[in-house]
Design a protein around this motif. Structure first.
Motif, PDB file in Angstrom:
ATOM      1  N   PRO A 110      41.235  74.775  78.338  1.00 18.04           N
ATOM      2  CA  PRO A 110      41.698  73.387  78.306  1.00 18.04           C
ATOM      3  C   PRO A 110      40.622  72.310  78.158  1.00 18.04           C
ATOM      4  O   PRO A 110      40.928  71.229  77.695  1.00 18.04           O
ATOM      5  N   GLY A 111      39.383  72.578  78.484  1.00 18.47           N
ATOM      6  CA  GLY A 111      38.360  71.550  78.356  1.00 18.47           C
ATOM      7  C   GLY A 111      37.303  71.814  77.314  1.00 18.47           C
ATOM      8  O   GLY A 111      36.376  71.023  77.159  1.00 18.47           O
ATOM      9  N   VAL A 112      37.400  72.929  76.574  1.00 24.19           N
ATOM     10  CA  VAL A 112      36.352  73.303  75.614  1.00 24.19           C
ATOM     11  C   VAL A 112      36.972  73.660  74.271  1.00 24.19           C
ATOM     12  O   VAL A 112      37.892  74.471  74.187  1.00 24.19           O
ATOM     13  N   PHE A 113      36.423  73.044  73.217  1.00 28.83           N
ATOM     14  CA  PHE A 113      36.881  73.268  71.849  1.00 28.83           C
ATOM     15  C   PHE A 113      35.737  73.893  71.063  1.00 28.83           C
ATOM     16  O   PHE A 113      34.629  73.349  71.045  1.00 28.83           O
ATOM     17  N   ARG A 114      35.964  75.047  70.444  1.00 29.09           N
ATOM     18  CA  ARG A 114      34.937  75.708  69.618  1.00 29.09           C
ATOM     19  C   ARG A 114      35.193  75.343  68.162  1.00 29.09           C
ATOM     20  O   ARG A 114      36.185  75.747  67.568  1.00 29.09           O
ATOM     21  N   ALA A 115      34.292  74.559  67.582  1.00 30.40           N
ATOM     22  CA  ALA A 115      34.453  74.068  66.212  1.00 30.40           C
ATOM     23  C   ALA A 115      33.734  74.977  65.226  1.00 30.40           C
ATOM     24  O   ALA A 115      32.657  75.485  65.508  1.00 30.40           O
ATOM     25  N   ASP A 116      34.346  75.170  64.067  1.00 29.47           N
ATOM     26  CA  ASP A 116      33.660  75.872  62.990  1.00 29.47           C
ATOM     27  C   ASP A 116      33.350  74.924  61.834  1.00 29.47           C
ATOM     28  O   ASP A 116      32.611  75.271  60.927  1.00 29.47           O
ATOM     29  N   THR A 117      33.913  73.711  61.857  1.00 34.26           N
ATOM     30  CA  THR A 117      33.631  72.679  60.858  1.00 34.26           C
ATOM     31  C   THR A 117      33.561  71.331  61.559  1.00 34.26           C
ATOM     32  O   THR A 117      34.418  71.026  62.382  1.00 34.26           O
ATOM     33  N   VAL A 118      32.551  70.539  61.233  1.00 33.62           N
ATOM     34  CA  VAL A 118      32.425  69.191  61.780  1.00 33.62           C
ATOM     35  C   VAL A 118      32.261  68.227  60.614  1.00 33.62           C
ATOM     36  O   VAL A 118      31.388  68.404  59.771  1.00 33.62           O
ATOM     37  N   LEU A 119      33.111  67.201  60.575  1.00 29.85           N
ATOM     38  CA  LEU A 119      33.062  66.174  59.540  1.00 29.85           C
ATOM     39  C   LEU A 119      32.689  64.847  60.182  1.00 29.85           C
ATOM     40  O   LEU A 119      33.252  64.483  61.204  1.00 29.85           O
ATOM     41  N   ALA A 120      31.754  64.127  59.582  1.00 28.38           N
ATOM     42  CA  ALA A 120      31.332  62.826  60.098  1.00 28.38           C
ATOM     43  C   ALA A 120      31.658  61.755  59.069  1.00 28.38           C
ATOM     44  O   ALA A 120      31.858  62.046  57.895  1.00 28.38           O
ATOM     45  N   LYS A 121      31.693  60.520  59.509  1.00 30.59           N
ATOM     46  CA  LYS A 121      31.974  59.424  58.591  1.00 30.59           C
ATOM     47  C   LYS A 121      30.850  59.270  57.580  1.00 30.59           C
ATOM     48  O   LYS A 121      29.722  59.695  57.823  1.00 30.59           O
ATOM     49  N   HIS A 122      31.132  58.628  56.455  1.00 32.15           N
ATOM     50  CA  HIS A 122      30.128  58.581  55.397  1.00 32.15           C
ATOM     51  C   HIS A 122      29.320  57.304  55.325  1.00 32.15           C
ATOM     52  O   HIS A 122      28.321  57.246  54.631  1.00 32.15           O
ATOM     53  N   ASP A 123      29.701  56.234  55.985  1.00 31.04           N
ATOM     54  CA  ASP A 123      28.861  55.046  56.079  1.00 31.04           C
ATOM     55  C   ASP A 123      29.246  54.279  57.334  1.00 31.04           C
ATOM     56  O   ASP A 123      30.130  54.672  58.063  1.00 31.04           O
ATOM     57  N   GLU A 124      28.596  53.150  57.581  1.00 34.23           N
ATOM     58  CA  GLU A 124      28.781  52.491  58.861  1.00 34.23           C
ATOM     59  C   GLU A 124      30.144  51.827  59.047  1.00 34.23           C
ATOM     60  O   GLU A 124      30.506  51.484  60.151  1.00 34.23           O
ATOM     61  N   THR A 125      30.917  51.628  58.001  1.00 35.02           N
ATOM     62  CA  THR A 125      32.222  51.006  58.169  1.00 35.02           C
ATOM     63  C   THR A 125      33.374  51.977  57.970  1.00 35.02           C
ATOM     64  O   THR A 125      34.517  51.629  58.186  1.00 35.02           O
ATOM     65  N   TYR A 126      33.116  53.205  57.561  1.00 36.60           N
ATOM     66  CA  TYR A 126      34.189  54.160  57.286  1.00 36.60           C
ATOM     67  C   TYR A 126      34.528  55.005  58.503  1.00 36.60           C
ATOM     68  O   TYR A 126      33.653  55.447  59.225  1.00 36.60           O
ATOM     69  N   MET A 127      35.819  55.187  58.720  1.00 33.83           N
ATOM     70  CA  MET A 127      36.311  56.147  59.693  1.00 33.83           C
ATOM     71  C   MET A 127      37.613  56.679  59.117  1.00 33.83           C
ATOM     72  O   MET A 127      38.378  55.918  58.535  1.00 33.83           O
ATOM     73  N   PRO A 128      37.866  57.982  59.231  1.00 30.80           N
ATOM     74  CA  PRO A 128      39.126  58.506  58.707  1.00 30.80           C
ATOM     75  C   PRO A 128      40.297  57.675  59.241  1.00 30.80           C
ATOM     76  O   PRO A 128      40.329  57.321  60.422  1.00 30.80           O
ATOM     77  N   ARG A 129      41.238  57.346  58.365  1.00 31.91           N
ATOM     78  CA  ARG A 129      42.335  56.455  58.720  1.00 31.91           C
ATOM     79  C   ARG A 129      43.103  56.947  59.943  1.00 31.91           C
ATOM     80  O   ARG A 129      43.465  56.153  60.804  1.00 31.91           O
ATOM     81  N   GLU A 130      43.333  58.256  60.033  1.00 31.49           N
ATOM     82  CA  GLU A 130      44.094  58.786  61.156  1.00 31.49           C
ATOM     83  C   GLU A 130      43.352  58.581  62.473  1.00 31.49           C
ATOM     84  O   GLU A 130      43.953  58.230  63.484  1.00 31.49           O
ATOM     85  N   VAL A 131      42.032  58.778  62.457  1.00 37.03           N
ATOM     86  CA  VAL A 131      41.229  58.580  63.669  1.00 37.03           C
ATOM     87  C   VAL A 131      41.236  57.112  64.049  1.00 37.03           C
ATOM     88  O   VAL A 131      41.451  56.751  65.209  1.00 37.03           O
ATOM     89  N   ALA A 132      41.018  56.229  63.068  1.00 36.33           N
ATOM     90  CA  ALA A 132      40.995  54.792  63.342  1.00 36.33           C
ATOM     91  C   ALA A 132      42.335  54.307  63.878  1.00 36.33           C
ATOM     92  O   ALA A 132      42.381  53.525  64.829  1.00 36.33           O
ATOM     93  N   ASP A 133      43.447  54.776  63.294  1.00 33.88           N
ATOM     94  CA  ASP A 133      44.770  54.356  63.758  1.00 33.88           C
ATOM     95  C   ASP A 133      45.019  54.796  65.195  1.00 33.88           C
ATOM     96  O   ASP A 133      45.541  54.031  66.004  1.00 33.88           O
ATOM     97  N   ALA A 134      44.658  56.029  65.520  1.00 35.21           N
ATOM     98  CA  ALA A 134      44.873  56.529  66.882  1.00 35.21           C
ATOM     99  C   ALA A 134      44.024  55.743  67.886  1.00 35.21           C
ATOM    100  O   ALA A 134      44.513  55.362  68.952  1.00 35.21           O
TER     101      ALA A 134
END
Length: 152
Positions: A110-134
């Motif tokens: 319940p407190g630990v997530f094992r990631a196999d892919t990590v995606l980061a934003k591409h510039d200082e003003t961008y955030m994936p729309r779904e993340v920003a909306d949430a």
């Protein structure tokens, strides 16, 4: 029954079968259509360990720890909670604490997530729309205010 009536009956029956099949497919995909889940969503849904999904939020400042052989640990947070993410590999060049991130992987417990892919934003003003909306719904992220100030 005439030939025309048989044809219309066959077309109606085929349409009904297709409608039922479509309904069953949409019902089965109900929980998997989401592009990502925030840490609060994971706790609210009581996601079971072993479930594969995407986790989205902000990298908690001060939580990034680098271990041996490219083992990395950090926390992804939203306004309500956070989850520890463990990842083995190279992080994207633009990955930073306090920035938006989407990680894909499996919930170990319940407190630990094992990631196999990590995606980061591409510039200082961008955030994936779904993340920003949430994050905006939770009152934690004010990204558009920054972008509109920079344009002036």
């Amino acid at each position: 029954m005439t030939r025309k009536q048989r044809r219309l009956t066959l077309i109606g029956a085929a349409g009904a079968v297709l409608a039922i099949a479509l309904g069953l497919v949409l019902y089965a995909m109900n929980d998997t259509i989401v592009f990502f889940n925030s840490p609060a969503d994971i706790q609210a849904k009581n996601v079971r360990p072993g479930t594969r999904f995407r986790l989205g939020g902000l990298v908690k400042p001060g939580s990034l720890q680098r271990g041996e052989s490219q083992q990395i640990s950090f926390e992804v947070m939203d306004a309500e909670s956070s989850i520890v993410v463990r990842y083995r590999g190279l992080l994207p060049d633009l990955f930073r604490e306090g920035q938006g991130v989407v990680a894909e992987g499996v919930l170990e417990n319940p407190g630990v997530f094992r990631a196999d892919t990590v995606l980061a934003k591409h510039d200082e003003t961008y955030m994936p729309r779904e993340v920003a909306d949430a994050l905006r719904r939770q009152g934690h992220w004010q990204g558009e205010g920054k972008a509109s100030q920079q344009a002036k």
